[in-house]
Design a protein around this motif. Structure first.
Motif, PDB file in Angstrom:
ATOM      1  N   THR A  79       0.754  -1.534   0.164  1.00 17.95           N
ATOM      2  CA  THR A  79       0.007  -0.303  -0.005  1.00 17.95           C
ATOM      3  C   THR A  79       0.358   1.126  -0.152  1.00 17.95           C
ATOM      4  O   THR A  79       0.538   2.378  -0.433  1.00 17.95           O
ATOM      5  CB  THR A  79      -0.869  -0.014   1.087  1.00 17.95           C
ATOM      6  OG1 THR A  79      -0.201  -0.003   2.404  1.00 17.95           O
ATOM      7  CG2 THR A  79      -2.087  -1.185   1.136  1.00 17.95           C
ATOM      8  N   LEU A 115       2.625   9.094  -0.233  1.00 21.56           N
ATOM      9  CA  LEU A 115       1.986   9.853  -1.348  1.00 21.56           C
ATOM     10  C   LEU A 115       2.457  10.899  -1.177  1.00 21.56           C
ATOM     11  O   LEU A 115       3.612  11.560  -1.935  1.00 21.56           O
ATOM     12  CB  LEU A 115       1.134  10.420  -1.373  1.00 21.56           C
ATOM     13  CG  LEU A 115       0.292  10.766  -2.341  1.00 21.56           C
ATOM     14  CD1 LEU A 115      -1.412  10.337  -2.747  1.00 21.56           C
ATOM     15  CD2 LEU A 115      -0.089  12.274  -2.241  1.00 21.56           C
ATOM     16  N   ASN A 168       0.303   5.859   4.985  1.00 22.98           N
ATOM     17  CA  ASN A 168       0.346   5.611   3.389  1.00 22.98           C
ATOM     18  C   ASN A 168      -0.076   7.469   2.680  1.00 22.98           C
ATOM     19  O   ASN A 168       0.632   7.967   1.982  1.00 22.98           O
ATOM     20  CB  ASN A 168      -0.872   5.399   2.847  1.00 22.98           C
ATOM     21  CG  ASN A 168      -1.489   4.252   3.110  1.00 22.98           C
ATOM     22  OD1 ASN A 168      -0.183   2.894   3.227  1.00 22.98           O
ATOM     23  ND2 ASN A 168      -2.128   3.234   3.613  1.00 22.98           N
ATOM     24  N   ALA A 226      -6.956   7.401  -4.253  1.00 24.56           N
ATOM     25  CA  ALA A 226      -6.588   6.806  -3.506  1.00 24.56           C
ATOM     26  C   ALA A 226      -6.920   7.321  -2.055  1.00 24.56           C
ATOM     27  O   ALA A 226      -6.829   6.411  -1.252  1.00 24.56           O
ATOM     28  CB  ALA A 226      -4.730   8.148  -4.030  1.00 24.56           C
ATOM     29  N   ALA A 249       0.666   4.058  -3.087  1.00 30.82           N
ATOM     30  CA  ALA A 249       0.794   5.375  -2.549  1.00 30.82           C
ATOM     31  C   ALA A 249       1.898   6.242  -3.082  1.00 30.82           C
ATOM     32  O   ALA A 249       1.536   7.347  -3.437  1.00 30.82           O
ATOM     33  CB  ALA A 249       0.304   5.388  -1.006  1.00 30.82           C
ATOM     34  N   GLN A 293      -9.665   4.642  -1.168  1.00 29.11           N
ATOM     35  CA  GLN A 293      -8.337   3.335  -1.158  1.00 29.11           C
ATOM     36  C   GLN A 293      -8.444   3.395   0.347  1.00 29.11           C
ATOM     37  O   GLN A 293      -7.637   1.923   1.062  1.00 29.11           O
ATOM     38  CB  GLN A 293      -7.547   3.740  -1.962  1.00 29.11           C
ATOM     39  CG  GLN A 293      -6.201   1.936  -1.659  1.00 29.11           C
ATOM     40  CD  GLN A 293      -7.292   0.790  -1.914  1.00 29.11           C
ATOM     41  OE1 GLN A 293      -8.263   0.783  -2.669  1.00 29.11           O
ATOM     42  NE2 GLN A 293      -6.838  -0.023  -1.401  1.00 29.11           N
ATOM     43  N   LEU A 324       0.842   6.643  -6.581  1.00 27.48           N
ATOM     44  CA  LEU A 324       0.118   8.000  -7.070  1.00 27.48           C
ATOM     45  C   LEU A 324       1.095   9.203  -6.710  1.00 27.48           C
ATOM     46  O   LEU A 324       0.737  10.323  -8.005  1.00 27.48           O
ATOM     47  CB  LEU A 324      -1.232   7.989  -6.172  1.00 27.48           C
ATOM     48  CG  LEU A 324      -2.023   6.189  -6.166  1.00 27.48           C
ATOM     49  CD1 LEU A 324      -2.592   6.421  -5.437  1.00 27.48           C
ATOM     50  CD2 LEU A 324      -2.170   6.504  -7.765  1.00 27.48           C
TER      51      LEU A 324
END
Length: 316
Positions: free
Chosen positions: A62, A137, A133, A91, A66, A94, A69
């Motif tokens: 995960t 990102l 997460n 995202a 992240a 998610q 993305l």
């Protein structure tokens, strides 16, 4: 002629659709930095969580998603591929699903633990997993943005700048999100167990009369362990008196030392002290104190500015 014209238009479209080498390098560096950020935030401490391979795999995968993305957002904007940017909205959903799955998983395990975590503690753990997460990102997005802004002809400069920015962001995010623990607001010390007519006392504070038989009293006298939590200031009693906070401390204590039989928590209404006592599998007072001190303060118990403030500048 029409066929030649169509092939030329198709060739021009494919040229504009292909990602440049610079953007490919940017994406790789940003994904790597974001994934490393997630790896660094998955730590196995004395609480042993997560302590199973599948738990690590879930968090790393995960985290990689992240980071991916965040990494593709800048190249997508630069190539005017605005449809790709909309995946960032997916995202959010998610990561919320990650939090929901973690919460459900921990609740399913409640009956299998020595003592229950409690809903308040489970909610805090689930939110933390979701937030980690976002770390990946943001770090990957910051790395990609830095490389795009610098845009040096020397690719090594872009790469180093992106990596440095990513780790600076990680440091800031970790310091900003770092919560307080019981050790920040209270003193924790070993308690002396005593019994009077099968009534259990710790440091002279009455705990319970539910031990029952003489054998149970004798077992508690020989093998029992206890800790006394004393708030540093009167207002911290609001936090320590919270049932969910006491349940979290008991859970960490029994998971660290194991639980052979019996467990009790008791609060002294006169001075605000909280007693935790049980019969452990491993009798180690130092580990008990460490486990209780490092128990995080739950979000539902943060009722004053000292508890709400973060450790951003390193204040204990």
């Amino acid at each position: 002629m029409e066929a030649i014209k169509w092939r030329k238009q198709r060739s021009d479209y494919m040229k504009t659709d292909i990602i440049s080498t610079e953007h490919i390098i940017m994406i790789i560096v940003a994904i790597s930095t974001g994934t490393c950020a997630r790896i660094l935030t998955v730590k196995e401490d004395f609480r042993q969580y997560p302590s199973y391979p599948n738990g690590y795999l879930t968090n790393l995968v995960t985290g990689f998603v992240a980071a991916a993305l965040g990494a593709v957002a800048i190249p997508a904007l630069m190539t005017k591929n605005f449809i790709a940017v909309t995946f960032l909205t997916l995202a959010i959903q998610q990561f919320r699903d990650v939090r929901k799955a973690e919460r459900e998983s921990l609740k399913d395990l409640e009956d299998a633990e020595y003592t229950s975590r409690g809903n308040a503690y489970i909610d805090g753990i689930a939110k933390t997993f979701e937030a980690r997460n976002y770390f990946a990102l943001i770090v990957s997005f910051g790395s990609a943005l830095t490389m795009q802004l610098i845009n040096s002809k020397i690719m090594a400069i872009n790469i180093v700048s992106g990596i440095i920015t990513g780790f600076i962001l990680l440091f800031v995010l970790k310091r900003f999100s770092k919560g307080k623990t019981i050790g920040d607001i209270a003193e924790v010390e070993s308690g002396i167990i005593s019994l009077k007519n099968n009534d259990l006392y710790v440091n002279g504070i009455y705990v319970t009369n539910l031990l029952g038989s003489d054998d149970a009293s004798s077992l508690f006298q020989k093998e029992g362990i206890a800790a006394v939590i004393s708030p540093n200031e009167e207002r911290f009693r609001i936090t320590l008196d919270h049932f969910g906070q006491q349940q979290a401390a008991l859970f960490e204590a029994t998971r660290t030392l194991g639980l052979k039989r019996y467990h009790y928590t008791r609060k002294d209404f006169e001075n605000g002290k909280v007693i935790i006592t049980f019969i452990p599998i491993l009798k180690d007072a130092d580990r008990l104190i460490e486990a209780i001190k490092k128990t995080p303060l739950l979000e539902s118990t943060k009722k004053n500015k000292d508890v709400l403030s973060t450790n951003f500048v390193g204040r204990n």
